[in-house]
Design an enzyme around this catalytic site. Structure first.
Site, PDB file in Angstrom:
ATOM      1  N   GLY A   2      23.907  34.281  41.335  1.00 37.70           N
ATOM      2  CA  GLY A   2      23.896  32.832  41.279  1.00 37.70           C
ATOM      3  C   GLY A   2      24.041  32.236  42.661  1.00 37.70           C
ATOM      4  O   GLY A   2      24.121  32.933  43.670  1.00 37.70           O
ATOM      5  N   VAL A   4      26.301  29.532  44.992  1.00 34.85           N
ATOM      6  CA  VAL A   4      27.582  28.840  45.087  1.00 34.85           C
ATOM      7  C   VAL A   4      27.479  27.818  46.204  1.00 34.85           C
ATOM      8  O   VAL A   4      27.095  28.148  47.325  1.00 34.85           O
ATOM      9  CB  VAL A   4      28.734  29.838  45.360  1.00 34.85           C
ATOM     10  CG1 VAL A   4      30.053  29.103  45.491  1.00 34.85           C
ATOM     11  CG2 VAL A   4      28.806  30.878  44.269  1.00 34.85           C
ATOM     12  N   LYS A  19      29.212  26.827  40.992  1.00 35.72           N
ATOM     13  CA  LYS A  19      28.502  28.100  40.865  1.00 35.72           C
ATOM     14  C   LYS A  19      27.408  27.893  39.827  1.00 35.72           C
ATOM     15  O   LYS A  19      27.692  27.608  38.664  1.00 35.72           O
ATOM     16  CB  LYS A  19      29.483  29.192  40.407  1.00 35.72           C
ATOM     17  CG  LYS A  19      28.859  30.555  40.223  1.00 35.72           C
ATOM     18  CD  LYS A  19      29.937  31.569  39.813  1.00 35.72           C
ATOM     19  CE  LYS A  19      29.390  32.948  39.622  1.00 35.72           C
ATOM     20  NZ  LYS A  19      30.454  33.919  39.264  1.00 35.72           N
ATOM     21  N   ASP A 118      36.989  44.099  37.817  1.00 35.68           N
ATOM     22  CA  ASP A 118      36.185  44.061  39.040  1.00 35.68           C
ATOM     23  C   ASP A 118      37.025  43.570  40.222  1.00 35.68           C
ATOM     24  O   ASP A 118      36.584  42.727  40.999  1.00 35.68           O
ATOM     25  CB  ASP A 118      34.963  43.162  38.825  1.00 35.68           C
ATOM     26  CG  ASP A 118      33.911  43.344  39.913  1.00 35.68           C
ATOM     27  OD1 ASP A 118      33.888  44.417  40.561  1.00 35.68           O
ATOM     28  OD2 ASP A 118      33.110  42.415  40.127  1.00 35.68           O
TER      29      ASP A 118
END
Length: 189
Positions: A2, A4, A19, A118
């Site tokens: 994406g 930002v 975002k 993550d």
């Protein structure tokens, strides 16, 4: 994934980050769309000083289907960039502070049965005041396991003898064992 961009929240006038994640119509794109939507829902539910705050999210069809998230701005950048640009190692106090703040955020998440999945320097945002925010919960999941942890010392949480770590033997307790999907009664993914 994406784009930002820095922005201003029109409702509050506060600086923020938007975002924008575009999606096509394929099955892989539907999966990533679900992942970003799940991230937005998790961030709306989690309220902790060391977790990146979200103020809004929506779907848009303006330039094709995209999901937009309005997130807190952390002007200190991310830990990955900080480590790469540092002249030598970080000071021990700074490392300890970052570690403690991350542990508080993860403890808060785990108490609510949320696994980030993550954690890495690129997903640790730094504020100018020295505080740390855990971000990017796109891989995160909320679990509904009913498993009782065992292995805290020689006794489990319920007081029964466990014989070792939560992973089935060994030294330490559940607090010393790395989380493993096999330790949970339900599938992680």
């Amino acid at each position: 994934f994406g784009v930002v961009r820095r922005a201003t929240d029109l409702r509050t006038g506060a600086p923020c980050v938007v975002k924008r994640v575009p999606f096509a119509s394929g099955s892989a794109e539907r999966e990533s769309h679900w992942s970003v939507l799940e991230e937005a829902r998790l961030l709306r539910w989690l309220h902790h000083p060391n977790i990146c705050r979200i103020s809004d999210y929506w779907e848009s069809n303006r330039n094709g289907l995209e999901l937009c998230l309005v997130l807190e701005l952390c002007e200190g950048g991310d830990l990955k960039t900080r480590l790469r640009c540092a002249n030598g190692p970080l000071a021990p106090r700074e490392v300890a502070s970052i570690g403690q703040q991350l542990l508080r955020a993860l403890q808060y998440c785990h108490a609510r049965r949320v696994l980030h999945r993550d954690v890495k320097p690129a997903n640790v945002l730094l504020a100018r005041d020295g505080s740390v925010r855990l971000s990017d919960f796109g891989a995160g999941r909320r679990h509904r396991w009913r498993h009782r942890w065992r292995g805290v010392g020689n006794r489990g949480v319920d007081g029964a003898h466990s014989g070792g770590a939560a992973t089935g033997g060994g030294r330490g307790g559940a607090h010393a064992a790395a989380p493993r999907p096999a330790a949970y009664p339900t599938r992680v993914d």
